[in-house]
Design a protein around this motif. Structure first.
Motif, short mmCIF file in Angstrom:
data_model
loop_
_atom_site.label_atom_id
_atom_site.label_comp_id
_atom_site.label_asym_id
_atom_site.label_seq_id
_atom_site.Cartn_x
_atom_site.Cartn_y
_atom_site.Cartn_z
N ILE A 191 0.95 -1.29 0.04
CA ILE A 191 -0.12 0.18 0.04
C ILE A 191 0.92 1.14 -0.05
O ILE A 191 1.68 1.40 0.87
N ASP A 192 0.94 1.98 -1.19
CA ASP A 192 1.94 3.10 -1.40
C ASP A 192 1.46 4.31 -0.78
O ASP A 192 0.46 4.40 -0.58
N ASP A 193 2.47 5.25 -0.54
CA ASP A 193 2.10 6.48 -0.05
C ASP A 193 1.24 6.72 1.18
O ASP A 193 0.46 7.31 1.26
N PHE A 194 1.40 5.50 1.99
CA PHE A 194 0.65 5.37 3.30
C PHE A 194 0.62 6.71 4.06
O PHE A 194 1.79 7.20 4.46
N GLY A 195 -0.37 7.21 4.44
CA GLY A 195 -0.47 8.39 5.31
C GLY A 195 -0.67 9.64 4.36
O GLY A 195 -0.98 10.94 4.94
N GLU A 209 6.83 12.34 2.85
CA GLU A 209 6.53 13.60 3.59
C GLU A 209 6.77 13.52 5.03
O GLU A 209 7.43 14.52 5.58
N PHE A 210 6.61 12.26 5.62
CA PHE A 210 6.72 12.12 6.95
C PHE A 210 8.49 12.12 7.10
O PHE A 210 8.91 12.58 8.26
N VAL A 211 9.11 11.57 6.24
CA VAL A 211 10.69 11.56 6.37
C VAL A 211 11.16 12.92 6.17
O VAL A 211 12.08 13.70 6.83
N ARG A 212 10.61 13.85 5.34
CA ARG A 212 11.26 15.13 4.75
C ARG A 212 10.99 16.11 6.05
O ARG A 212 11.81 17.15 6.33
N ASN A 213 10.01 15.78 6.85
CA ASN A 213 9.87 16.73 8.04
C ASN A 213 10.15 16.10 9.32
O ASN A 213 9.73 16.66 10.42
N LEU A 214 11.08 15.19 9.03
CA LEU A 214 11.47 14.37 10.29
C LEU A 214 12.21 15.28 11.49
O LEU A 214 11.81 15.20 12.59
#
Length: 400
Positions: free
Chosen positions: A297-301, A323-328
């Motif tokens: 399941i891709d791009d989850f979140g 996006e979650f990693v980009r704003n980590l």
């Protein structure tokens, strides 16, 4: 502070707190200090006195509030950097900090209330060493190719499979590749999917491209296997394609033609199209799994995740949106979300792949959280087939 002290605007509707902020700035060595009681007054002031280096902003006030003021000055060049001083809850202040960065302003920090002189002076010193963001570039107007050109490109095999490796965060071992789409245009060079994918979708050509892409990638997989590399190939599949009853039969034929077991293939399906998956789509998912293929399941979140659908549909991998990693580093909540998704994957017996890893610091943070598999420019960018094989050669002992 040096004689080159910053020009500072204090945006605060409470007169006493405003005077305290001004006094602290004066004690810190600032000489050009301006005051405003709301956003409208601040904008009028900036029009008269010109740009300032820093705005110390309250957020909640009568009239135009600090949030709207920040929105108005973003990208205008009137304000270089923002310091937030507000009694709003920490999560709201974090969200505004994120907004500041997205508006091409420097976010120096969040001081809360009441102001503390040492913390304020620390941020003022920080401003000297922060490079202002580059002006926002004008986005080029991308011309999407027409149907005739795209059909011709398909027929001439100009649409090519490109490959981005997935890797073990601890060892650097290659765990497979995601198969992407590029157009090797004879005159315009290498074109991204944005130039042709909308046309493929609009003209009902997504299945034609999927089969052509799989044919290219599975042939490369055979070649890699002969050279001693066992690579799982992950293909992007639009949720709408699952309704095609011929899909699984054609996939089965392709696997047989190349002598590939289903376990050597993963299909990545974006979550946003799965919330209302009809029975035909569910049947295709089940049949792909019965063939041994993995489902991710891709791009989850990135969309409106449905935990109920996640439990109902036969996926065995979660691919977390980049996006979650980009704003980590800027957003502490992202760490909590990633940690929760890793725990969810473990509970549901689903592997978790993290997209968008661009720095070693991100890789290390994810490793500390317990993440094992990732993908991103830190490790490798997408590459053509022969380039991938050459890239793998010195890593012959580092393939999962």
């Amino acid at each position: 502070m040096s004689s080159l002290s910053p020009r500072v605007l204090v945006l605060e509707d409470h007169a006493f707190q405003r005077s305290v902020a001004v006094r602290m700035l004066e004690q810190a060595g600032c000489s050009d200090i301006y005051e405003a009681a709301d956003g409208a007054e601040a904008l009028a002031l900036l029009k008269r006195v010109g740009p300032v280096d820093i705005a110390v902003c309250d957020l909640q006030m009568d009239g135009m509030d600090g949030v709207e003021f920040i929105q108005r000055v973003g990208g205008s060049g009137q304000v270089g950097a923002i310091i937030i001083s507000s009694s709003l809850s920490a999560d709201l202040r974090r969200a505004v900090g994120q907004m500041v960065s997205q508006l091409n302003l420097v976010f120096l920090g969040d001081l809360g209330k009441p102001l503390q002189a040492m913390a304020l002076e620390s941020l003022l010193k920080k401003q000297r060493h922060v490079r202002p963001p580059a002006p926002l570039p004008y986005a080029p107007i991308l011309k999407v190719a027409g149907e005739t050109d795209v059909r011709r490109a398909l027929a001439r095999q100009e649409l090519k499979a490109y490959y981005q490796p997935k890797f073990n965060l601890a060892t650097g071992a290659v765990c497979g590749v995601e198969v992407l789409a590029r157009w090797e245009h004879p005159f315009k060079g290498l074109l991204s999917p944005a130039a042709f994918m909308p046309t493929l979708e609009r003209c009902g050509l997504m299945d034609d491209w999927l089969y052509a892409q799989m044919d290219q990638a599975l042939a490369l997989q055979e070649d890699a296997r002969r050279r001693g590399f066992s690579l799982n190939m992950a293909f992007n599949l639009h949720a709408g394609q699952l309704a095609n009853r011929e899909l699984t039969g054609l996939v089965k034929q392709l696997l047989a033609r190349h002598g590939v077991a289903g376990a050597g293939v993963t299909f990545e399906i974006t979550e946003s199209g799965l919330l209302e998956a009809p029975a035909d789509s569910l049947e295709s998912l089940v049949r792909l799994r019965m063939m041994g293929c993995r489902l991710s399941i891709d791009d989850f979140g990135a969309g409106f995740s449905s935990m109920q659908r996640l439990c109902q549909l036969p996926f065995n991998e979660i691919k977390l949106d980049a996006e979650f990693v980009r704003n980590l580093e800027q957003e502490p909540r992202c760490l909590a979300v990633i940690d929760s998704i890793l725990a969810l994957g473990n509970t549901l017996d689903m592997s978790v792949v993290i997209e968008g890893i661009e720095t070693d610091a991100q890789r290390q943070q994810l490793l500390n959280l317990g993440c094992t598999v990732g993908q991103g420019y830190w490790f490798a960018r997408p590459m053509a087939g022969e380039e991938l094989l050459n890239w793998l050669q010195p890593r012959s002992s580092s393939v999962c």
